[in-house]
Structures are given as structure tokens and as C-alpha cells.
Design a protein around this motif. Structure first.
Motif, PDB file in Angstrom:
ATOM      1  N   LYS A  92       0.855  -1.201   0.000  1.00 39.45           N
ATOM      2  CA  LYS A  92       0.000   0.000   0.000  1.00 39.45           C
ATOM      3  C   LYS A  92       0.887   1.247   0.000  1.00 39.45           C
ATOM      4  CE  LYS A  92      -4.293  -1.199   2.262  1.00 39.45           C
ATOM      5  NZ  LYS A  92      -4.933  -1.225   3.580  1.00 39.45           N
ATOM      6  N   ALA A  93       1.922   1.199   0.862  1.00 38.87           N
ATOM      7  CA  ALA A  93       2.838   2.351   0.942  1.00 38.87           C
ATOM      8  C   ALA A  93       3.551   2.544  -0.394  1.00 38.87           C
ATOM      9  CB  ALA A  93       3.858   2.130   2.061  1.00 38.87           C
ATOM     10  N   HIS A  94       3.888   1.459  -1.078  1.00 38.16           N
ATOM     11  CA  HIS A  94       4.531   1.539  -2.391  1.00 38.16           C
ATOM     12  C   HIS A  94       3.624   2.283  -3.376  1.00 38.16           C
ATOM     13  CE1 HIS A  94       6.777  -0.387  -5.932  1.00 38.16           C
ATOM     14  NE2 HIS A  94       5.787   0.294  -6.453  1.00 38.16           N
ATOM     15  N   LYS A  95       2.324   1.911  -3.353  1.00 36.76           N
ATOM     16  CA  LYS A  95       1.366   2.561  -4.265  1.00 36.76           C
ATOM     17  C   LYS A  95       1.337   4.065  -4.014  1.00 36.76           C
ATOM     18  CE  LYS A  95      -2.327  -0.240  -6.049  1.00 36.76           C
ATOM     19  NZ  LYS A  95      -3.571  -0.886  -5.781  1.00 36.76           N
ATOM     20  N   ARG A  96       1.416   4.423  -2.755  1.00 42.96           N
ATOM     21  CA  ARG A  96       1.301   5.835  -2.404  1.00 42.96           C
ATOM     22  C   ARG A  96       2.608   6.601  -2.598  1.00 42.96           C
ATOM     23  NH1 ARG A  96      -1.108   8.232   3.135  1.00 42.96           N
ATOM     24  NH2 ARG A  96      -1.060  10.401   2.463  1.00 42.96           N
ATOM     25  N   PHE A  97       3.732   5.996  -2.170  1.00 41.11           N
ATOM     26  CA  PHE A  97       5.002   6.748  -2.151  1.00 41.11           C
ATOM     27  C   PHE A  97       6.020   6.290  -3.193  1.00 41.11           C
ATOM     28  CE2 PHE A  97       3.352   6.749   2.269  1.00 41.11           C
ATOM     29  CZ  PHE A  97       3.073   8.103   2.374  1.00 41.11           C
ATOM     30  N   VAL A 105      14.654   0.458  -9.527  1.00 43.19           N
ATOM     31  CA  VAL A 105      14.841   1.424  -8.429  1.00 43.19           C
ATOM     32  C   VAL A 105      15.197   0.684  -7.141  1.00 43.19           C
ATOM     33  CG1 VAL A 105      13.650   3.083  -6.942  1.00 43.19           C
ATOM     34  CG2 VAL A 105      13.401   3.252  -9.409  1.00 43.19           C
ATOM     35  N   ILE A 106      14.533  -0.437  -6.875  1.00 41.38           N
ATOM     36  CA  ILE A 106      14.837  -1.207  -5.652  1.00 41.38           C
ATOM     37  C   ILE A 106      16.292  -1.681  -5.685  1.00 41.38           C
ATOM     38  CG2 ILE A 106      14.338  -3.371  -4.415  1.00 41.38           C
ATOM     39  CD1 ILE A 106      11.348  -2.917  -5.273  1.00 41.38           C
ATOM     40  N   PHE A 107      16.735  -2.190  -6.819  1.00 39.95           N
ATOM     41  CA  PHE A 107      18.135  -2.625  -6.945  1.00 39.95           C
ATOM     42  C   PHE A 107      19.088  -1.445  -6.744  1.00 39.95           C
ATOM     43  CE2 PHE A 107      17.014  -6.676  -9.204  1.00 39.95           C
ATOM     44  CZ  PHE A 107      17.847  -7.508  -8.478  1.00 39.95           C
ATOM     45  N   PRO A 112       8.556   3.176  -5.241  1.00 38.40           N
ATOM     46  CA  PRO A 112       9.450   2.078  -4.849  1.00 38.40           C
ATOM     47  C   PRO A 112      10.519   2.453  -3.821  1.00 38.40           C
ATOM     48  CG  PRO A 112       9.850   2.752  -7.119  1.00 38.40           C
ATOM     49  CD  PRO A 112       8.646   3.495  -6.662  1.00 38.40           C
ATOM     50  N   GLY A 113      10.724   3.772  -3.581  1.00 41.52           N
ATOM     51  CA  GLY A 113      11.693   4.208  -2.570  1.00 41.52           C
ATOM     52  C   GLY A 113      11.334   3.687  -1.184  1.00 41.52           C
ATOM     53  N   ILE A 114      10.059   3.334  -0.981  1.00 42.76           N
ATOM     54  CA  ILE A 114       9.578   2.870   0.329  1.00 42.76           C
ATOM     55  C   ILE A 114      10.301   1.597   0.785  1.00 42.76           C
ATOM     56  CG2 ILE A 114       7.659   1.415  -0.529  1.00 42.76           C
ATOM     57  CD1 ILE A 114       7.434   3.765   2.458  1.00 42.76           C
TER      58      ILE A 114
END
Ligand SMILES: [Zn+2]
Length: 299
Positions: free
Chosen positions: A100-105, A151-153, A107-109
Motif C-alpha cells: 500500500k505504501a509503495h502505491k502511495r510513495f 529502483v529497488i536494486f 518504490p523508494g519505500i
């Protein structure tokens, strides 16, 4: 792929020729690239070899090596985002919360969930390695267009990994023609989507320390495929090879659009949008795409 991780991504929206580009990359003897999608679990997709994924020897063996049955609750062969354990309530709750946080903020989450991010990165590195081993290749190019994964990598490894981003552009009018046909989208929404996606890729990866970034246009890949592929192979640090031909059967296990079943080695630019969308729609798309389009020569 031992030592410093090497991570290679093709990034673009849908309908940008990513399947074709992946096919041509995969035709290089040192490269594995498995098309522009990860197999779905919602239905049994057809592999480029024409077998169903559940019966394709390549995907079956890869699935065994990666023990993908542990992800049977996911929508795809491998999870698209990091996961906590799916076997207990706390893990499922944490996964839902972070998604949910990913959807909002964005992939930096996943910086705040380093254990899950590390496991996710490890899983994909294993996927890249096992796929290369099965095809006697040394370089994996992830063509599945996942800006989130890239971005996660990047956030996880920073300059400790060698990261190469191939940013694929296509004329926004051609993109709109496909979006209109397949998704019934308006010129405005489509042009905004095109602009936002390409700006995001530039913002996240262009000029960043430790990241090699190459911009390439679908029209150039189609118009002069050998020259475009030579440029890509130099970028990937492999010798140039003639790859503009149908795939060898042992490497023909890509996922992507229907061109995989019919590709005969002839590459042509799809200019059908010139007849299919009106002059007014073409002008509207270019007006919204603005300098992001004109800088690429789309006018
Ligand atoms: Zn196959």
C-alpha cells in the motif's frame, strides 16, 4: 555473474517494441533476455517455443531451480515486488502494508524494508543467473520493463553494483495508436502517461553515479537494426554479432507479444499510426509530449 552484481534493464512503457528488442538481444551468444514479461499465473501463457509455460522445458526447469511454487499465491511466476513470508499472518500483513505504501510513495519505500528488499534482489539475481546457466550465457538483460525493480536494486546496491539502463523511446503518436486500439485511451491521457514515464526514467537513472544509461529509439532499432544493436552491444561490453534473424530453438523461450511466433528476421517500423489516427490527434499528442518528444526527433 560472480563478484560485483551486474544488472541490466530495458525500461519503457508498453507498446514500445520491447519484445523485439529483447528478442534481438537474446540472439547474442553471450546474452539471455526473456522478453518483456514474467509469465503470469492467472492463465497458462504460451512461450515463444509455442509450448505452454507449464510444459515448456526451459520454464519448467527454471521453475524447479528457483522453487517458484513457494510463490503460488502471487499473480506471476515470480513476485513483482518484495514479500515478507506468505505463510504467516504477520508476514502477510507486513507485505500488504508495504505494498500500500509503495502505491502511495513509490518504490523508494522499500528502503525501510531492507530484509524484504534484499531477499527480493537475491531472488532476481538467482533468476538471472539460472536463466543464463540454462542458455550458456553470461549477461542477463531484464526486459520486463520494471522501473520498480530497477529502483529497488539501485537503492539497495548503489555503486556496489554495475547497473546499465537501456531507456527505449517510441514516437508518442505510435504509442497513442496502440493505446487507443488496445485500451481505448484518449490522446490526452496517453500523451501524459508517455511523458510522465519517460521523465521518471530520466530522473531516476540519467546522470546518476554508478549507472550507465543509454537512450535508444524503437524507430532506429527497426530502421537500422544492425547499427542499433552494435551500439547496444558496445554499451553492454560484448563483441558485436549479427542478431537480426529468428532465434535459435534452444534460446527461443521469450515471453511477449505475438510477433514472437512469426518473426522471420525482417524488422520494419510500424508506421500504421499515420493512417489510423487523425492529424488533430497527432498534433494533440505532440503538444502534450512537448520537448520530451521534439528532443527525440518526433515532430
Ligand atoms: Zn519455451
Amino acid at each position: 555473474m560472480n563478484g560485483r552484481p551486474q544488472l541490466n534493464f530495458v525500461l519503457c512503457p508498453s507498446f514500445h517494441g520491447a519484445t523485439l528488442l529483447s528478442l534481438l538481444l537474446n540472439n547474442h551468444s553471450e546474452i539471455t533476455s526473456l522478453g518483456d514479461a514474467i509469465p503470469s499465473r492467472k492463465y497458462d501463457q504460451t512461450c515463444a517455443c509455442q509450448a505452454k509455460v507449464s510444459e515448456c522445458p526451459f520454464w519448467t526447469e527454471l521453475g524447479k531451480r528457483l522453487d517458484v511454487e513457494r510463490f503460488s499465491e502471487c499473480g506471476n511466476f515470480l513476485p513483482g515486488l518484495p514479500l515478507y513470508s506468505t505463510r504467516d499472518g504477520r508476514g502477510r500483513h507486513a507485505t500488504r502494508w508495504y505494498r500500500k505504501a509503495h502505491k502511495r510513495f513509490g518504490p523508494g519505500i522499500w528502503r525501510f524494508a531492507p530484509r524484504a528488499a534484499r531477499r527480493f534482489a537475491g531472488l532476481y539475481q538467482d533468476f538471472y543467473q539460472q536463466a543464463c546457466d540454462l542458455q550458456s550465457a553470461t549477461i542477463f538483460v531484464d526486459g520486463s520493463k520494471s522501473i520498480e525493480r530497477a529502483v529497488i536494486f539501485r537503492n539497495l546496491y548503489g555503486p556496489r553494483a554495475k547497473m546499465r539502463i537501456i531507456h527505449l523511446y517510441r514516437d508518442p503518436r505510435g504509442y497513442f495508436n496502440s493505446c487507443k486500439k488496445h485500451r481505448d485511451q484518449s490522446a490526452e491521457s496517453c500523451a501524459r502517461e508517455w511523458t510522465e514515464y519517460h521523465r521518471l526514467v530520466k530522473q531516476e537513472f540519467e546522470g546518476r553515479r554508478g549507472i550507465d544509461y543509454l537512450r535508444i529509439c524503437y524507430e532506429d532499432v527497426c530502421h537500422q537494426p544492425s547499427a542499433a544493436m552494435a551500439q547496444l552491444f558496445a554499451f553492454l561490453d560484448v563483441a558485436n554479432e549479427d542478431v537480426v534473424r529468428p532465434p535459435e530453438p534452444h534460446k527461443n523461450h521469450l515471453m511477449g507479444n505475438k510477433m514472437l511466433a512469426t518473426f522471420d528476421g525482417v524488422v520494419q517500423v510500424d508506421w500504421s499510426w499515420r493512417e489510423r489516427i487523425s492529424i488533430a490527434e497527432q498534433q494533440r499528442v505532440l503538444q502534450i509530449a512537448g520537448s520530451d518528444a521534439t528532443e527525440r526527433g518526433y515532430h
